[in-house]
Design an enzyme around this catalytic site. Structure first.
Site, PDB file in Angstrom:
ATOM      1  N   ASP A  81     -33.663  63.886 -17.330  1.00  0.00           N
ATOM      2  CA  ASP A  81     -32.369  63.766 -18.160  1.00  0.00           C
ATOM      3  C   ASP A  81     -30.981  63.403 -17.886  1.00  0.00           C
ATOM      4  OD1 ASP A  81     -34.006  65.964 -19.221  1.00  0.00           O
ATOM      5  OD2 ASP A  81     -32.656  67.494 -19.723  1.00  0.00           O
ATOM      6  N   HIS A 229     -33.738  65.030 -13.331  1.00  0.00           N
ATOM      7  CA  HIS A 229     -33.349  63.866 -13.335  1.00  0.00           C
ATOM      8  C   HIS A 229     -32.876  63.070 -12.719  1.00  0.00           C
ATOM      9  CE1 HIS A 229     -31.730  67.713 -14.038  1.00  0.00           C
ATOM     10  NE2 HIS A 229     -30.663  68.065 -14.969  1.00  0.00           N
TER      11      HIS A 229
HETATM   12 ZN   LIG Z   1     -27.990  67.499 -18.595  1.00  0.00          ZN
END
Ligand SMILES: [Zn+2]
Length: 285
Positions: A81, A229
């Site tokens: 993400d 991430h």
């Molecule tokens: Zn996020």
């Protein structure tokens, strides 16, 4: 790296000449009818769950999953993400599997070459809003703006319109979901969180994450959708360590649920700004 130019078709459609800052303007669309959005679910801040009814089906408050939410994968797989970022290319160079990236619109137009490379390599690209707000705290119009501008950014940069969407912080309820569906998307959550941001903060190590992932792999029949991430070189390195632990042949979110169409059809009414229509009642102020 040059930012993605603002395309003439989007100027024709929105009247603007530059990509918005963190609070994009709401552009009414004739296929977005906000009168149909549930009006009994109040706006709320993150972590404030007092008074949030179970019927709101909040994931962040109650881990509630709607009938069309995707929360896991039949083969344990990573997702990334918040990018693209200058650290993403290292992941693209070294990752042995296709993966799913939930991107922010602001970063797509800031790093368009990286985004196009993600697409060229055959990864699944999905939406994670324009600028990463807690959607549950926003008005209906502000939620639409966060989604529509991300779709336009992805369309302008790589010619794709996302079908999958992940809410920042997992902050989603039936009000937010109604708007996500109106924009032709399906919500994706996760069931395995690496808390890789703690590695950035120096309070967790990559070997600790990998150890957890090894456990997950052995539990629950090898299912799982892992949250990571691609925002810093530290979290990218964690991602590569996890990929090594899991081995190749992971699945993208679409593959997890057996869907072969990864993106929305640009010809579908309204999802293609060049063919869609603005709401007739809209007046610029
Ligand atoms: Zn996020």
């Amino acid at each position: 790296m040059a930012a993605e130019p603002f395309p003439p078709w989007l100027t024709a459609f929105t009247g603007l000449t530059a990509w918005p800052q963190d609070n994009p303007p709401y552009i009414p669309l004739d296929y977005v009818d906000l009168a149909t959005v549930p009006n009994h679910i109040a706006k709320r801040e993150l972590g404030i769950c007092d008074g949030v009814e179970r019927t709101a089906c909040s994931f962040d408050c109650h881990l509630c999953i709607a009938f069309d939410d995707i929360r896991t994968c039949n083969k344990i797989s990573q997702t990334f993400d918040d990018g693209p970022s200058p650290s993403t290319p290292k992941l693209l160079e070294m990752l042995p599997s296709k993966t799913t990236f939930f991107v922010q619109g602001v970063n797509v137009v800031r790093f368009p070459e990286i985004f196009r490379e993600q697409h060229r390599q055959g990864h699944l690209l999905a939406s994670h809003t324009w600028s990463h707000p807690n959607l549950a705290s926003l008005s209906n119009e502000e939620i639409v703006a966060q989604l529509q501008w991300t779709n336009w950014a992805m369309n302008a940069t790589a010619g794709i319109i996302p079908r999958y969407f992940r809410p920042p912080y997992g902050a989603i309820d039936n009000r937010v979901r109604a708007i996500v569906r109106m924009l032709g998307m399906q919500s994706v959550l996760w069931d395995r969180d690496t808390f890789d941001w703690k590695v950035n903060a120096g309070i967790k190590t990559s070997p600790e994450v990998v150890e957890e992932v090894q456990d997950w792999k052995l539990q629950g029949g090898g299912w799982g959708l892992i949250l990571e991430h691609d925002t810093t070189i530290k979290t990218v390195n964690v991602g590569l360590d996890v990929a090594k632990a899991l081995g190749p042949n992971q699945l993208t979110v679409a593959e997890c649920v057996g869907q072969t169409q990864w993106y929305q059809d640009p010809a579908r009414l309204g999802n293609e700004p060049r063919r869609g229509h603005r709401a007739a009642s809209y007046q610029r102020s």
